[in-house]
Design an enzyme around this catalytic site. Structure first.
Site, PDB file in Angstrom:
ATOM      1  N   GLY A   1       0.826  -1.222   0.000  1.00  0.00           N
ATOM      2  CA  GLY A   1       0.000   0.000   0.000  1.00  0.00           C
ATOM      3  C   GLY A   1       0.845   1.249   0.000  1.00  0.00           C
ATOM      4  N   THR A   2       1.506   1.517   1.032  1.00  0.00           N
ATOM      5  CA  THR A   2       2.751   2.306   1.094  1.00  0.00           C
ATOM      6  C   THR A   2       2.746   3.809   1.142  1.00  0.00           C
ATOM      7  OG1 THR A   2       3.835   0.559  -0.125  1.00  0.00           O
ATOM      8  CG2 THR A   2       4.978   2.604  -0.018  1.00  0.00           C
TER       9      THR A   2
END
Lengths: 232, 287
Positions: free
Chosen positions: A32-33
């Site tokens: 996701g990050t």
């Protein structure tokens, strides 16, 4: 990030028939990050969160998204976990071979171009947003951004991943050129904490690394030690 | 009549032609109201932990075909090499064949290098193969082993991404098992504690997930020794059927309990006074 929809139309059809098997057993693993890299005079500071998700489940809450490509060159990975791991492995091999041929440490620009070349050639099949950062003798600290689609651009500071959208304003107002290493580390930690607070796909711990001529220094800021911003 | 035919060089890579056909068949069959046969999936809870001396891998033993249990005691912990074992969740055929292929290649590699294979090598081979098939091979694996560097544990997803962690769970029961791990895992546990923790994690999957069930298999890998405990724990014992003396060879009895199993505390009989009003007999036509 919505990587699964474009990649596996057949897989989603078959799995939707059996409601007893939840979506996170079939969804693709996505980092996701929030990732970030900042140049300073003499090196770079890179940072990332540590959450990997399959749908709504956190598959790994202590991921290391700062992947070494060479002694003084790292990449920050965002997008599909499988795609970015595979690309990073390929580039690590190519760069290692190239460096042995040259008999000297490789340039950060070379590493960035190798990433761009794979990401652009297979742009239809891949979902990978990568920031390449490192130090070399010719150019000092450099940050190159290779977003989805395979563009290559050098920037003094770059943010990426699904959480980056929440911190563009913070970066525009708080980054100025000419910061030193400590200020860069503080800025990165603050920006990542803010993004992790707002983005559901980012979280866990903050991993930092600073790369310079002297080497790589890695740091990890745990959840309860993150800078706090909200008072309520 | 001469025909010009251009010889096409063989196209490299996997051919996805049949996938379009399968999708078309699926929509046609749905219109008729029936469904295509479901591939047998190992619903599954699998998990692994790193403890002081090595690795403990655990798995349940239920294989499902849609909503039916196809195999009540299947083996989900597969052999890769003498020091490396792999648990498999997802499509049963995919996990079985993938682990066998990598086991075979790893044995050849080990003969070529002259060394005991490393877990990182098995991880590389598995992730590169699964990535090549872009997630169409439905194999989610927990790979664990002890090599010259130490104990290692990896989780490998069907699209080809891997995570190297001290404790991992996979399969439909992974959330239940992970809850147990997150509560009680500590680094450098003793072997008995580690076995108990893995057993409890798999039990959580078995009792809280419909896709997992039956028994618990464990595999303890340490430097120089592998304990394959199958079954380690028969969490679900089948009831014993009543057998008549005449049918001792082929038990066709039922699962009824004999009179007296449940204690009788009180007995009250109420006779019903019924008056016979009318009685008629109608003969059956048996001609």
């Amino acid at each position: 990030m919505a990587a699964a929809a474009t990649m596996m139309p057949f897989g989603q059809q078959i799995s939707s028939q059996n409601t007893l098997i939840p979506d996170w057993t079939s969804k693709e693993v996505s980092t996701g990050t929030t990732i970030m890299a900042v140049e300073y005079d003499g090196g770079v500071v890179i940072g990332a969160d540590s959450r990997t998700t399959t749908g709504a489940y956190i598959a790994n809450r202590v991921t290391d998204k700062l992947t070494p490509i060479h002694d003084r060159i790292f990449c920050c990975r965002s997008g599909s976990a499988a795609d970015t791991q595979a690309i990073a492995d390929v580039v690590t091999y190519q760069l290692g071979f190239h460096s042995i041929e040259l008999d000297e440490p490789p340039l950060v620009e070379t590493a960035a171009n190798l990433f761009r070349s794979s990401c652009y050639r297979y742009r239809e099949e891949l979902t990978a947003g990568i920031i390449v950062a490192g130090w070399d003798r010719r150019g000092g600290g450099q940050v190159y951004s290779v977003p989805i689609g395979g563009m290559l651009v050098r920037q003094p500071v770059s943010v990426g991943g699904s959480g980056s959208t929440y911190i563009y304003g913070f970066m525009d107002s708080n980054y100025k050129p000419g910061l030193n290493k400590e200020q860069c580390l503080e800025l990165t930690a603050a920006a990542l904490s803010l993004a992790m607070e707002r983005d559901g796909s980012s979280g866990g711990v903050v991993r930092l690394a600073s790369i310079s001529e002297d080497g790589v220094e890695r740091r990890c800021i745990l959840g309860n030690q993150l800078p706090k911003f909200s008072t309520h | 009549m001469a025909t010009l035919s251009v010889s096409q060089p063989p196209v490299a890579g996997f051919s996805f032609e049949n996938c379009k056909r399968n999708a078309a068949l699926q929509t046609e069959v749905n219109k008729l109201g029936c469904s295509l046969p479901a591939a047998r999936k190992t619903g599954t809870t699998i998990c692994g932990i790193v403890f002081k001396d090595g690795i403990v891998l655990g798995a349940d033993t239920r294989a499902t075909e849609g909503m039916i249990v196809a195999d009540k005691n299947c083996s989900k912990i597969h052999y890769i090499s003498p020091n490396i074992y792999c648990c498999g969740a997802g499509t049963a055929a995919d996990t079985e064949m993938t682990t066998q292929i990598i086991s075979s290649n790893l044995e050849l590699h080990s003969l070529s290098t002259g060394r005991l294979p490393r877990v990182a090598t098995a991880n590389r081979m598995l992730k590169q193969m699964l990535f090549r098939y872009q997630g169409y091979i439905g194999a989610a694996l927990v790979l664990g082993g002890v090599d010259c560097v130490g104990p290692h544990l990896y989780s490998i997803y069907p699209h080809g991404s891997t995570d190297k962690l001290p404790y991992v769970t996979m399969g439909s029961g992974s959330l239940a098992a992970m809850a147990v791990f997150e509560d009680r895992y500590k680094p450098d546990m003793e072997e008995e504690d580690a076995k108990r923790l893995v057993r409890d994690a798999i039990a959580a999957g078995i009792f809280n997930d419909l896709g997992s069930g039956s028994n618990i298999d464990l595999c303890v890998i340490t430097k120089g020794k592998v304990d394959y405990l199958r079954p380690h724990d028969e969490a679900n014992k089948k009831g014993v059927r009543r057998v008549n003396e005449l049918e001792a060879l082929h038990p066709t009895g039922d699962y009824k309990y004999k009179r007296g199993t449940t204690a009788v505390l009180t007995k009250a009989t109420t006779p019903l006074n019924l008056e016979v009003v009318e009685e008629t007999v109608q003969t059956m036509d048996t001609s």
